[in-house]
Design an enzyme around this catalytic site. Sequence first.
Site, PDB file in Angstrom:
ATOM      1  N   LYS A 173      -3.327  67.114  17.051  1.00 28.69           N
ATOM      2  CA  LYS A 173      -2.446  66.109  16.438  1.00 28.69           C
ATOM      3  C   LYS A 173      -0.988  66.396  16.799  1.00 28.69           C
ATOM      4  O   LYS A 173      -0.248  65.512  17.245  1.00 28.69           O
ATOM      5  CB  LYS A 173      -2.584  66.122  14.916  1.00 28.69           C
ATOM      6  CG  LYS A 173      -1.478  65.364  14.182  1.00 28.69           C
ATOM      7  CD  LYS A 173      -1.638  65.418  12.675  1.00 28.69           C
ATOM      8  CE  LYS A 173      -1.097  66.635  12.028  1.00 28.69           C
ATOM      9  NZ  LYS A 173       0.356  66.648  11.810  1.00 28.69           N
ATOM     10  N   ASN A 174      -0.554  67.638  16.611  1.00 30.15           N
ATOM     11  CA  ASN A 174       0.862  67.958  16.778  1.00 30.15           C
ATOM     12  C   ASN A 174       1.314  67.994  18.228  1.00 30.15           C
ATOM     13  O   ASN A 174       2.503  67.973  18.508  1.00 30.15           O
ATOM     14  CB  ASN A 174       1.193  69.261  16.049  1.00 30.15           C
ATOM     15  CG  ASN A 174       1.128  69.055  14.549  1.00 30.15           C
ATOM     16  OD1 ASN A 174       1.100  67.922  14.072  1.00 30.15           O
ATOM     17  ND2 ASN A 174       1.095  70.138  13.810  1.00 30.15           N
ATOM     18  N   ARG A 207       6.970  62.038   9.404  1.00 31.56           N
ATOM     19  CA  ARG A 207       8.190  62.693   9.885  1.00 31.56           C
ATOM     20  C   ARG A 207       8.252  62.768  11.398  1.00 31.56           C
ATOM     21  O   ARG A 207       9.308  62.693  12.016  1.00 31.56           O
ATOM     22  CB  ARG A 207       8.276  64.117   9.367  1.00 31.56           C
ATOM     23  CG  ARG A 207       8.094  64.283   7.895  1.00 31.56           C
ATOM     24  CD  ARG A 207       8.420  65.674   7.544  1.00 31.56           C
ATOM     25  NE  ARG A 207       9.754  65.950   7.992  1.00 31.56           N
ATOM     26  CZ  ARG A 207      10.831  65.471   7.353  1.00 31.56           C
ATOM     27  NH1 ARG A 207      10.672  64.724   6.299  1.00 31.56           N
ATOM     28  NH2 ARG A 207      12.023  65.726   7.784  1.00 31.56           N
ATOM     29  N   PRO A 231      15.360  68.916   6.765  1.00 31.73           N
ATOM     30  CA  PRO A 231      16.488  68.171   7.331  1.00 31.73           C
ATOM     31  C   PRO A 231      16.360  68.061   8.858  1.00 31.73           C
ATOM     32  O   PRO A 231      15.427  68.611   9.437  1.00 31.73           O
ATOM     33  CB  PRO A 231      17.685  69.046   6.949  1.00 31.73           C
ATOM     34  CG  PRO A 231      17.129  70.418   6.809  1.00 31.73           C
ATOM     35  CD  PRO A 231      15.718  70.255   6.310  1.00 31.73           C
ATOM     36  N   MET A 232      17.300  67.378   9.517  1.00 31.81           N
ATOM     37  CA  MET A 232      17.254  67.230  10.971  1.00 31.81           C
ATOM     38  C   MET A 232      18.488  67.801  11.655  1.00 31.81           C
ATOM     39  O   MET A 232      18.785  67.470  12.799  1.00 31.81           O
ATOM     40  CB  MET A 232      17.097  65.753  11.351  1.00 31.81           C
ATOM     41  CG  MET A 232      15.678  65.232  11.219  1.00 31.81           C
ATOM     42  SD  MET A 232      15.525  63.570  11.905  1.00 31.81           S
ATOM     43  CE  MET A 232      15.856  63.857  13.643  1.00 31.81           C
ATOM     44  N   ASP A 233      19.198  68.698  10.970  1.00 36.68           N
ATOM     45  CA  ASP A 233      20.460  69.223  11.527  1.00 36.68           C
ATOM     46  C   ASP A 233      20.261  69.928  12.865  1.00 36.68           C
ATOM     47  O   ASP A 233      21.110  69.830  13.767  1.00 36.68           O
ATOM     48  CB  ASP A 233      21.109  70.179  10.513  1.00 36.68           C
ATOM     49  CG  ASP A 233      20.195  71.364  10.202  1.00 36.68           C
ATOM     50  OD1 ASP A 233      20.624  72.505  10.374  1.00 36.68           O
ATOM     51  OD2 ASP A 233      19.018  71.133   9.833  1.00 36.68           O
ATOM     52  N   ILE A 269       8.242  79.569   6.394  1.00 34.08           N
ATOM     53  CA  ILE A 269       8.683  78.380   7.147  1.00 34.08           C
ATOM     54  C   ILE A 269       9.104  77.240   6.221  1.00 34.08           C
ATOM     55  O   ILE A 269      10.152  76.624   6.401  1.00 34.08           O
ATOM     56  CB  ILE A 269       7.561  77.905   8.104  1.00 34.08           C
ATOM     57  CG1 ILE A 269       7.089  79.047   9.012  1.00 34.08           C
ATOM     58  CG2 ILE A 269       8.033  76.704   8.926  1.00 34.08           C
ATOM     59  CD1 ILE A 269       8.123  79.516  10.028  1.00 34.08           C
TER      60      ILE A 269
HETATM   61  C1  EPZ Z   1       5.998  70.923  13.206  1.00 31.11           C
HETATM   62  O1  EPZ Z   1       6.874  70.314  12.265  1.00 31.11           O
HETATM   63  C2  EPZ Z   1       4.583  70.487  12.809  1.00 31.11           C
HETATM   64  N1  EPZ Z   1       4.503  69.050  12.826  1.00 31.11           N
HETATM   65  C3  EPZ Z   1       4.272  70.993  11.405  1.00 31.11           C
HETATM   66  O2  EPZ Z   1       2.916  70.668  11.113  1.00 31.11           O
HETATM   67  C4  EPZ Z   1       4.401  72.501  11.375  1.00 31.11           C
HETATM   68  O3  EPZ Z   1       4.209  72.969  10.069  1.00 31.11           O
HETATM   69  C5  EPZ Z   1       5.818  72.911  11.844  1.00 31.11           C
HETATM   70  O4  EPZ Z   1       6.085  72.365  13.149  1.00 31.11           O
HETATM   71  C6  EPZ Z   1       5.977  74.419  11.932  1.00 31.11           C
HETATM   72  O5  EPZ Z   1       5.024  74.973  12.764  1.00 31.11           O
HETATM   73  C7  EPZ Z   1       4.379  68.408  14.028  1.00 31.11           C
HETATM   74  O6  EPZ Z   1       4.363  68.984  15.088  1.00 31.11           O
HETATM   75  C8  EPZ Z   1       4.269  66.925  13.981  1.00 31.11           C
HETATM   76  P1  EPZ Z   1      10.133  72.617  12.450  1.00 31.11           P
HETATM   77  P2  EPZ Z   1       8.460  70.285  12.504  1.00 31.11           P
HETATM   78  O7  EPZ Z   1      11.193  71.724  12.945  1.00 31.11           O
HETATM   79  O8  EPZ Z   1       8.750  70.059  13.930  1.00 31.11           O
HETATM   80  C9  EPZ Z   1      13.495  73.542   9.139  1.00 31.11           C
HETATM   81  C10 EPZ Z   1       1.084  69.831   9.877  1.00 31.11           C
HETATM   82  O9  EPZ Z   1       0.547  70.270   8.850  1.00 31.11           O
HETATM   83  N2  EPZ Z   1      14.342  72.625   9.932  1.00 31.11           N
HETATM   84  O10 EPZ Z   1       9.721  73.760  13.302  1.00 31.11           O
HETATM   85  O11 EPZ Z   1       9.034  69.332  11.521  1.00 31.11           O
HETATM   86  C11 EPZ Z   1      12.364  72.793   8.430  1.00 31.11           C
HETATM   87  O12 EPZ Z   1      12.814  72.234   7.232  1.00 31.11           O
HETATM   88  C12 EPZ Z   1       2.628  69.802  10.006  1.00 31.11           C
HETATM   89  O13 EPZ Z   1       0.471  69.407  10.873  1.00 31.11           O
HETATM   90  C13 EPZ Z   1      15.661  72.449   9.568  1.00 31.11           C
HETATM   91  O14 EPZ Z   1      16.149  73.058   8.618  1.00 31.11           O
HETATM   92  O15 EPZ Z   1       8.826  71.779  12.074  1.00 31.11           O
HETATM   93  C14 EPZ Z   1      11.324  73.871   8.241  1.00 31.11           C
HETATM   94  O16 EPZ Z   1      11.608  74.597   7.094  1.00 31.11           O
HETATM   95  C15 EPZ Z   1       3.313  70.143   8.728  1.00 31.11           C
HETATM   96  N3  EPZ Z   1      16.428  71.590  10.294  1.00 31.11           N
HETATM   97  C16 EPZ Z   1      11.509  74.727   9.496  1.00 31.11           C
HETATM   98  O17 EPZ Z   1      12.825  74.442  10.002  1.00 31.11           O
HETATM   99  C17 EPZ Z   1      15.910  70.882  11.368  1.00 31.11           C
HETATM  100  O18 EPZ Z   1      16.647  70.099  12.013  1.00 31.11           O
HETATM  101  C18 EPZ Z   1      10.474  74.451  10.584  1.00 31.11           C
HETATM  102  O19 EPZ Z   1      10.569  73.116  10.978  1.00 31.11           O
HETATM  103  C19 EPZ Z   1      14.554  71.066  11.719  1.00 31.11           C
HETATM  104  C20 EPZ Z   1      13.788  71.947  10.983  1.00 31.11           C
END
Ligand code: EPZ
Length: 422
Positions: free
Chosen positions: A22-23, A94, A124-126, A330
């Site tokens: 999926k991811n 998301r 967030p998306m920062d 995480i």
């Molecule tokens: C991906 O999410 C996966 N989703 C998530 O899977 C997975 O849990 C995650 O990576 C970590 O492995 C997809 O690929 C669609 P991140 P993503 O950006 O890209 C923070 C599932 O169950 N962050 O690595 O959104 C964020 O809040 C899902 O299939 C910021 O602060 O994860 C989090 O705490 C759930 N600012 C951490 O970083 C940002 O701009 C990791 O987020 C981006 C992220």
Amino acid sequence: MDSIVVRGNGPLSGQIPIAGAKNACLALMPATLLSDEPLTLTNAPRLSDIRTMTELLASLGAEVTALQDGKVLATSCHGEINPVADYDIVRKMRASNLVLGPLLARLGHAVVSLPGGCAIGARPMDIHVDALSALGAEIELKDGYLHAEAKGGLKGAVHEMRFASVGATENFLMAASLAKGTSVLKNAAREPEIVDLAKCLRAMGAQIEGDGTSEIVIEGVDRLHGATHPVVADRIELGTYMLAPAICGGEVECLGGRIDLIESFCEKLDAAGVSVEQTHTGVKVSRKNGRIHAVDVVTEPFPGFPTDLQAQMMALLCTAEGTSVLEEKIFENRFMHAPELMRMGANIEVHGGHATVHGVEKLKGAPVMATDLRASVSLILAGLAAEGETVVSRVYHLDRGYERVEEKLKGVGAHIERVKAS
Ligand code: EPZ
């Protein structure tokens, strides 16, 4: 809303096919926005999230056709492109934010809704904004939408991310592929889904090196062409089904699975007393006798223990011999399955990002509620080993990330039924 009824039924045996990830697929589909030639994805998973991404891409002017019972996605984006990703679709999923980089690269501008809150954390998306700003985009938030513009197109740059975000790495990779000049992404995410995206982009003509390491170099090109790409196996679905025989006993082979995608997880299973073996056709898991040993787990970015397997691992450790400590590093709110497991007789204490699981002899079936995708499947796993009947409600969460879960588990001897909403 549908619910799923599970009855403990002893050891499992047989084979479970593992689908495409999926991811990975959710990052690969937006890549079609980068070219006016067709991109075909094979081994695609059949999930509601994939349908949501299809809906989003169609709203942007791309075509996505599901072929061969949905296992092949024929995508193309050769007509006029709408640069606005609407809140009504983005709020459902998301991963919709993965169109930001490709739209910016293709059009030089994009308007993408912020996804809003999520059950497991603020998210967030920062980091995405900083990464794309480094490539020369000007991005501002207006009325809940990110308005991004790159006058004169994106320009290659060296950028270090404050955290190895998966999504921000994917957006940067796609954007930098069409930027002028060389980009270097430092502290990049190293997940197998990133490697799969880079492979696909290279097949489309991109010049990318270092994917899978924390430093990725991208040489921008003028245009990308069409390609066909097989989606990598779903390591999270794999880990989930490996836990079924670990929890119930028995022996199951997960067809198409690869241990190298989840080594840190396999090490924990081994420490817990579960045998894991790579075969020619997949991954064989067996647990013969005796109780599971308690193990401690800390979730981390790849190659560390995946946060997306934390809830499922907790279900296993509920009946382990001894006390296990799980640390979730995480997401700030990813223990919502714990109170539901406690309804089944588990003994768990949650303090902030730590959950202490005191193993009990046996779980007992109960009505429980799914709160997010991975929490929902952890309740099903717990139900497979519990005495009596477990009824998991709100399983729409589950359908986002697991195709035909009842059939797959029934195929190895589980007692599991879906009860359709009346
Ligand atoms: C991906 O999410 C996966 N989703 C998530 O899977 C997975 O849990 C995650 O990576 C970590 O492995 C997809 O690929 C669609 P991140 P993503 O950006 O890209 C923070 C599932 O169950 N962050 O690595 O959104 C964020 O809040 C899902 O299939 C910021 O602060 O994860 C989090 O705490 C759930 N600012 C951490 O970083 C940002 O701009 C990791 O987020 C981006 C992220």
